[in-house]
Design a protein around this motif. Structure first.
Motif, PDB file in Angstrom:
ATOM      1  N   ALA A  38       0.835  -1.205   0.000  1.00  0.00           N
ATOM      2  CA  ALA A  38       0.000   0.000   0.000  1.00  0.00           C
ATOM      3  C   ALA A  38       0.869   1.254   0.000  1.00  0.00           C
ATOM      4  N   LEU A  39       1.935   1.245   0.774  1.00  0.00           N
ATOM      5  CA  LEU A  39       2.837   2.396   0.802  1.00  0.00           C
ATOM      6  C   LEU A  39       3.531   2.575  -0.548  1.00  0.00           C
ATOM      7  N   ASP A  40       3.907   1.479  -1.190  1.00  0.00           N
ATOM      8  CA  ASP A  40       4.510   1.567  -2.530  1.00  0.00           C
ATOM      9  C   ASP A  40       3.520   2.133  -3.542  1.00  0.00           C
ATOM     10  N   ARG A  41       2.268   1.654  -3.502  1.00  0.00           N
ATOM     11  CA  ARG A  41       1.244   2.159  -4.425  1.00  0.00           C
ATOM     12  C   ARG A  41       1.028   3.655  -4.239  1.00  0.00           C
ATOM     13  N   GLY A  42       1.110   4.120  -2.994  1.00  0.00           N
ATOM     14  CA  GLY A  42       0.914   5.534  -2.709  1.00  0.00           C
ATOM     15  C   GLY A  42       2.165   6.365  -2.903  1.00  0.00           C
ATOM     16  N   LEU A  43       3.226   5.726  -3.391  1.00  0.00           N
ATOM     17  CA  LEU A  43       4.507   6.410  -3.608  1.00  0.00           C
ATOM     18  C   LEU A  43       5.001   7.095  -2.337  1.00  0.00           C
ATOM     19  N   VAL A  44       4.791   6.426  -1.202  1.00  0.00           N
ATOM     20  CA  VAL A  44       5.237   6.960   0.086  1.00  0.00           C
ATOM     21  C   VAL A  44       6.727   6.704   0.236  1.00  0.00           C
ATOM     22  N   SER A  45       7.449   7.723   0.627  1.00  0.00           N
ATOM     23  CA  SER A  45       8.887   7.581   0.867  1.00  0.00           C
ATOM     24  C   SER A  45       9.206   8.024   2.282  1.00  0.00           C
ATOM     25  N   GLU A  46      10.474   8.046   2.606  1.00  0.00           N
ATOM     26  CA  GLU A  46      10.896   8.489   3.935  1.00  0.00           C
ATOM     27  C   GLU A  46      10.847  10.011   4.078  1.00  0.00           C
ATOM     28  N   VAL A  47      10.568  10.710   3.008  1.00  0.00           N
ATOM     29  CA  VAL A  47      10.493  12.172   3.043  1.00  0.00           C
ATOM     30  C   VAL A  47       9.122  12.587   3.564  1.00  0.00           C
ATOM     31  N   PHE A  48       9.104  13.406   4.605  1.00  0.00           N
ATOM     32  CA  PHE A  48       7.847  13.873   5.201  1.00  0.00           C
ATOM     33  C   PHE A  48       7.165  14.854   4.266  1.00  0.00           C
ATOM     34  N   ASP A  49       5.915  14.564   3.908  1.00  0.00           N
ATOM     35  CA  ASP A  49       5.137  15.437   3.034  1.00  0.00           C
ATOM     36  C   ASP A  49       3.768  15.642   3.653  1.00  0.00           C
ATOM     37  N   PRO A  50       3.528  16.762   4.340  1.00  0.00           N
ATOM     38  CA  PRO A  50       2.247  16.962   5.006  1.00  0.00           C
ATOM     39  C   PRO A  50       1.062  17.080   4.056  1.00  0.00           C
ATOM     40  N   THR A  51       1.321  17.265   2.771  1.00  0.00           N
ATOM     41  CA  THR A  51       0.222  17.380   1.810  1.00  0.00           C
ATOM     42  C   THR A  51      -0.140  16.046   1.158  1.00  0.00           C
ATOM     43  N   ARG A  52       0.628  14.996   1.448  1.00  0.00           N
ATOM     44  CA  ARG A  52       0.370  13.687   0.842  1.00  0.00           C
ATOM     45  C   ARG A  52      -0.908  13.097   1.397  1.00  0.00           C
ATOM     46  N   PRO A  53      -1.807  12.649   0.534  1.00  0.00           N
ATOM     47  CA  PRO A  53      -3.035  12.011   1.030  1.00  0.00           C
ATOM     48  C   PRO A  53      -2.712  10.647   1.652  1.00  0.00           C
ATOM     49  N   SER A  54      -3.594  10.166   2.482  1.00  0.00           N
ATOM     50  CA  SER A  54      -3.406   8.872   3.110  1.00  0.00           C
ATOM     51  C   SER A  54      -3.292   7.774   2.063  1.00  0.00           C
ATOM     52  N   SER A  55      -2.427   6.813   2.316  1.00  0.00           N
ATOM     53  CA  SER A  55      -2.213   5.710   1.372  1.00  0.00           C
ATOM     54  C   SER A  55      -2.774   4.399   1.870  1.00  0.00           C
ATOM     55  N   VAL A  56      -3.273   4.376   3.094  1.00  0.00           N
ATOM     56  CA  VAL A  56      -3.805   3.140   3.641  1.00  0.00           C
ATOM     57  C   VAL A  56      -5.228   3.319   4.093  1.00  0.00           C
TER      58      VAL A  56
END
Length: 56
Positions: A38-56
């Protein structure tokens, strides 16, 4: 891990002042795999991005 001492928000528009950084120790292997996918699909990385929508 607090952001400073005393803890301060990461940015003016972000209310978070700390992060929990820990290995997943209470997750079944299937759950770990599902979470990582799920994190891979959401392109979640170790970089904090407060604007990133939830991925799970």
């Amino acid at each position: 891990m607090p952001n400073g001492d005393p803890a301060q928000p990461y940015a003016p528009d972000v209310p978070y002042v700390a992060a929990v950084i820990t290995p997943m120790v209470r997750c079944a292997p299937e759950g770990t795999d599902a979470l990582l996918k799920a994190l891979d699909r959401g392109l979640v990385s170790e970089v904090f991005d407060p604007t990133r929508p939830s991925s799970v």
